[in-house]
Design an enzyme around this catalytic site. Sequence first.
Site, PDB file in Angstrom:
ATOM      1  N   ILE A  20      -3.128  -2.005  -0.251  1.00 24.37           N
ATOM      2  CA  ILE A  20      -3.313  -1.835   1.199  1.00 24.37           C
ATOM      3  C   ILE A  20      -4.292  -2.874   1.733  1.00 24.37           C
ATOM      4  O   ILE A  20      -4.070  -3.479   2.786  1.00 24.37           O
ATOM      5  CB  ILE A  20      -3.820  -0.417   1.517  1.00 24.37           C
ATOM      6  CG1 ILE A  20      -2.802   0.640   1.079  1.00 24.37           C
ATOM      7  CG2 ILE A  20      -4.137  -0.277   3.000  1.00 24.37           C
ATOM      8  CD1 ILE A  20      -1.505   0.598   1.824  1.00 24.37           C
ATOM      9  N   ASP A  72       3.853  -1.182  -4.499  1.00 26.91           N
ATOM     10  CA  ASP A  72       2.988  -2.001  -3.644  1.00 26.91           C
ATOM     11  C   ASP A  72       3.781  -3.040  -2.859  1.00 26.91           C
ATOM     12  O   ASP A  72       3.378  -3.434  -1.758  1.00 26.91           O
ATOM     13  CB  ASP A  72       1.906  -2.701  -4.475  1.00 26.91           C
ATOM     14  CG  ASP A  72       0.664  -1.832  -4.647  1.00 26.91           C
ATOM     15  OD1 ASP A  72       0.296  -1.141  -3.682  1.00 26.91           O
ATOM     16  OD2 ASP A  72       0.077  -1.835  -5.738  1.00 26.91           O
ATOM     17  N   GLU A 140      -2.209  -9.945  -6.234  1.00 29.13           N
ATOM     18  CA  GLU A 140      -2.900  -8.728  -6.674  1.00 29.13           C
ATOM     19  C   GLU A 140      -2.661  -8.500  -8.162  1.00 29.13           C
ATOM     20  O   GLU A 140      -1.517  -8.485  -8.616  1.00 29.13           O
ATOM     21  CB  GLU A 140      -2.391  -7.526  -5.872  1.00 29.13           C
ATOM     22  CG  GLU A 140      -2.994  -6.202  -6.298  1.00 29.13           C
ATOM     23  CD  GLU A 140      -2.300  -4.991  -5.687  1.00 29.13           C
ATOM     24  OE1 GLU A 140      -2.613  -3.862  -6.120  1.00 29.13           O
ATOM     25  OE2 GLU A 140      -1.444  -5.166  -4.800  1.00 29.13           O
ATOM     26  N   GLN A 192     -22.204  -3.127  -8.900  1.00 32.24           N
ATOM     27  CA  GLN A 192     -22.935  -4.157  -9.642  1.00 32.24           C
ATOM     28  C   GLN A 192     -22.378  -4.310 -11.055  1.00 32.24           C
ATOM     29  O   GLN A 192     -22.199  -5.426 -11.559  1.00 32.24           O
ATOM     30  CB  GLN A 192     -24.421  -3.808  -9.692  1.00 32.24           C
ATOM     31  CG  GLN A 192     -25.115  -3.844  -8.335  1.00 32.24           C
ATOM     32  CD  GLN A 192     -26.562  -3.387  -8.436  1.00 32.24           C
ATOM     33  OE1 GLN A 192     -27.284  -3.789  -9.339  1.00 32.24           O
ATOM     34  NE2 GLN A 192     -26.987  -2.533  -7.511  1.00 32.24           N
ATOM     35  N   LYS A 223     -28.186  -5.423  -0.343  1.00 32.81           N
ATOM     36  CA  LYS A 223     -28.490  -5.200  -1.759  1.00 32.81           C
ATOM     37  C   LYS A 223     -27.309  -5.628  -2.639  1.00 32.81           C
ATOM     38  O   LYS A 223     -27.489  -6.306  -3.672  1.00 32.81           O
ATOM     39  CB  LYS A 223     -28.807  -3.717  -1.967  1.00 32.81           C
ATOM     40  CG  LYS A 223     -29.190  -3.337  -3.383  1.00 32.81           C
ATOM     41  CD  LYS A 223     -29.514  -1.839  -3.416  1.00 32.81           C
ATOM     42  CE  LYS A 223     -29.810  -1.353  -4.821  1.00 32.81           C
ATOM     43  NZ  LYS A 223     -30.069   0.111  -4.836  1.00 32.81           N
ATOM     44  N   LYS A 239     -13.905   1.777   4.772  1.00 28.83           N
ATOM     45  CA  LYS A 239     -14.111   3.221   4.731  1.00 28.83           C
ATOM     46  C   LYS A 239     -12.771   3.952   4.784  1.00 28.83           C
ATOM     47  O   LYS A 239     -11.735   3.378   5.127  1.00 28.83           O
ATOM     48  CB  LYS A 239     -14.980   3.659   5.900  1.00 28.83           C
ATOM     49  CG  LYS A 239     -14.313   3.490   7.258  1.00 28.83           C
ATOM     50  CD  LYS A 239     -15.137   4.135   8.358  1.00 28.83           C
ATOM     51  CE  LYS A 239     -14.404   4.039   9.708  1.00 28.83           C
ATOM     52  NZ  LYS A 239     -15.116   4.751  10.770  1.00 28.83           N
ATOM     53  N   CYS A 379      21.334   8.199  -0.935  1.00 23.95           N
ATOM     54  CA  CYS A 379      21.769   7.957  -2.312  1.00 23.95           C
ATOM     55  C   CYS A 379      22.327   9.245  -2.923  1.00 23.95           C
ATOM     56  O   CYS A 379      23.402   9.690  -2.535  1.00 23.95           O
ATOM     57  CB  CYS A 379      20.629   7.368  -3.132  1.00 23.95           C
ATOM     58  SG  CYS A 379      21.175   6.580  -4.669  1.00 23.95           S
ATOM     59  N   LEU A 380      21.602   9.890  -3.826  1.00 24.48           N
ATOM     60  CA  LEU A 380      22.057  11.167  -4.375  1.00 24.48           C
ATOM     61  C   LEU A 380      22.212  12.197  -3.263  1.00 24.48           C
ATOM     62  O   LEU A 380      23.063  13.082  -3.339  1.00 24.48           O
ATOM     63  CB  LEU A 380      21.074  11.670  -5.434  1.00 24.48           C
ATOM     64  CG  LEU A 380      21.424  12.998  -6.117  1.00 24.48           C
ATOM     65  CD1 LEU A 380      22.771  12.921  -6.817  1.00 24.48           C
ATOM     66  CD2 LEU A 380      20.334  13.403  -7.102  1.00 24.48           C
ATOM     67  N   HIS A 515      19.663   2.798   0.457  1.00 25.50           N
ATOM     68  CA  HIS A 515      18.299   3.276   0.695  1.00 25.50           C
ATOM     69  C   HIS A 515      17.728   2.635   1.960  1.00 25.50           C
ATOM     70  O   HIS A 515      17.056   1.598   1.889  1.00 25.50           O
ATOM     71  CB  HIS A 515      17.405   2.939  -0.505  1.00 25.50           C
ATOM     72  CG  HIS A 515      17.683   3.757  -1.717  1.00 25.50           C
ATOM     73  ND1 HIS A 515      17.009   4.927  -2.011  1.00 25.50           N
ATOM     74  CD2 HIS A 515      18.581   3.588  -2.721  1.00 25.50           C
ATOM     75  CE1 HIS A 515      17.471   5.433  -3.141  1.00 25.50           C
ATOM     76  NE2 HIS A 515      18.427   4.641  -3.591  1.00 25.50           N
ATOM     77  N   GLU A 517      15.235   3.443   3.656  1.00 26.97           N
ATOM     78  CA  GLU A 517      13.770   3.503   3.723  1.00 26.97           C
ATOM     79  C   GLU A 517      13.112   2.182   3.331  1.00 26.97           C
ATOM     80  O   GLU A 517      11.990   1.884   3.752  1.00 26.97           O
ATOM     81  CB  GLU A 517      13.234   4.630   2.829  1.00 26.97           C
ATOM     82  CG  GLU A 517      13.382   4.443   1.330  1.00 26.97           C
ATOM     83  CD  GLU A 517      14.677   4.969   0.754  1.00 26.97           C
ATOM     84  OE1 GLU A 517      14.732   5.253  -0.459  1.00 26.97           O
ATOM     85  OE2 GLU A 517      15.660   5.092   1.513  1.00 26.97           O
TER      86      GLU A 517
END
EC number: 6.3.4.2
Length: 545
Positions: A20, A72, A140, A192, A223, A239, A379-380, A515, A517
Amino acid sequence: MTTNYIFVTGGVVSSLGKGIAAASLAAILEARGLKVTMMKLDPYINVDPGTMSPTQHGEVFVTEDGAETDLDLGHYERFIRTKMTKRNNFTAGRVYSDVLAKERRGDYLGATIQVIPHITNDIKDRVINGSQGHDVAIVEVGGTVGDIESLPFMEAIRQLAVEIGRERAMFMHLTLVPYLAAAGEVKTKPTQHSVKELLSIGIQPDILVCRSDRMIPANERKKIALFCNVPEKAVISMKDVDSIYKIPQLIKSQGLDDLVCARFGINAPEADLSEWEQVIYEEANPTGEVTIGMVGKYIELPDAYKSVNEALKHAGLKNRLSVNIKYVDSQDVETKGVEVLQGLDAILVPGGFGDRGIEGKILAAKYARENKVPYLGICLGMQVALIEYARNVAGMEGAHSTEFNKDTKYPVVGLITEWVDSEGNVEERTESSNLGGTMRLGSQLCHLAKGTKARELYGSDTIHERHRHRYEVNNNLRPQIEKAGLKVSGLSADKKLVEMIENPNHPWFVAAQFHPEFTSTPRDGHPLFSGFIKAAGENARGELK
C-alpha cells in the site's frame, strides 16, 4: 529512457503494508506526470502463487497477460494506471527453477552454480528487464528484513544500487513504531534494530516509513533520524487510517514525493490528487448502505477475496452507497439452510476450487433466483448458477460439473480441452496436465449479445476481461438450458465458449465466467459491480423491478 529505482523493504513484523505504501507513492509520482511501474519480488520457493492455498496466501491476482501473481499487484493496479504483467512479479522458486534449467542445458559452461553470482544476477536481470521504459520503478521485496529466504534478494538490490549508481537508486524501509499505553509513548527501538539489521547486509535506508496507530511526534522522528542515519524530513509517519485511499494524501503532505524527485533530479509539476480527493469524498459521504452476502469457502481469510472486496467498495463509491460485506460460509448454507441468507440486499458467489461447500453455493444461487435477490456469480459462481438452473428449471435432475461428479448424467460444466487465447493461438489441456500454470488465464475478448443486461451495463458489444479457470459450460447441453429460459449473454472470441449468463425472468441475475474484479479501480469502478450494487440499493429500498 533512464529508469530510477526505489527499493522497498520491511522490518520488525510482516503485514505492515509495504504494498500500500509503495503503491501510494507510485500514485503521487504518476500524478506528477511521471511514468511509473512497480514490481514485487517474493522470496518463497513456489514458482508462482497459482497453486497456493487462498487461506494461506490470499487471492491470486491475474494480470492481462495471464500471470498468476501476488495480491499486491492488485493494489498496484488499483493505485496507478500502469498495467502489470508477468515481468512485474517473480519468486525465488521461479529464479531457482530457471537458473537450474540453464545449468542443465549447459549455459554456464560447467561453472559451479552459486547464490552469488548466479541467483543474484538472475534477480538483477529480471528487475532491469521488468522496468524498462519507465521514469521510476518501485521494487517491493516481500518478507521481513532478517528472514533467511530474502537474503539473495537483499543482496541483489544492494548490488544493483551500486551498479546503476546511488543517484538513481533509493531504499525505502517500512518499520513498526508501536505505542505502549503503559508508558504513554511510542517506542523507536524496534525501528533502530530493524535498520541495524539492514545495515548489516550493506543497505542504508534513505527513507523510513514508520507505521503506527498515530502520527509520530516530532521529537521521536528526530530521535529515529539521529539513530538511523537519515534526514529528519525522510522519517515519514504512516498512521492507521480508515481507508487505504487516504494514504497518498497522507504521505504527500509530508513531502515524500519531493524527496524522491530531489534525489533523482526530476523536475516535475506538483501532483494533482483531485481524483483521489473525489474518491475520499465519495467514501465519506454515502447516501445509504447495502449488505452483500458473499457466499464462499475461504471466508476465514478475507484477503482470499481481496479484489472482489475492493470492487464492491468501488461500486459503492459510484453509487454513493456504503457496502457492508457479510461473509457466509457455503458449508453453513448446507448445514443450517438458506435462513443464513435472509436479510441480504444481494448475493455474490465468487470463484473457488474443489467440492467442499459446493452444494451450499448452489443453494445460494437457488435462493437468489427464487426470492428475486440480486445475484452476481463470478467464475465458479456462474457455474453453480447454471447447475442450479439446469437441475431445478430445465429438468436435468442431478446436473453437475465434472469437476465434482465425473459420473453425472448431465455434465453441464466440463473441463476445457481447447480454446483460443488473446493472441489467436489455440491452447490445449488434458486431465493429466499439471495444476500449475495450466488454466485458461489472462485477458480474453468477449462478445456481448444484443438486448441483454450485460450489453446494457458495459455499453459495448465487445469487452476484454481476465480469466482463471479450467472448466466451462458444456455446449452439448447448452440448448436444453437455453430452451428453459436462461440467456447466454456473452461468448468467447471464437463464439464457442460461454462467458456470461443471465436470467431474463429475474430483476438482476448476472454471472460471468471471467473475473471482473481484477479490472476494477477506485477511480473508475467497474460496470458489472456498479450495476450489481445499484440493484442491491434498489432492493434495500424496495424499488427493485
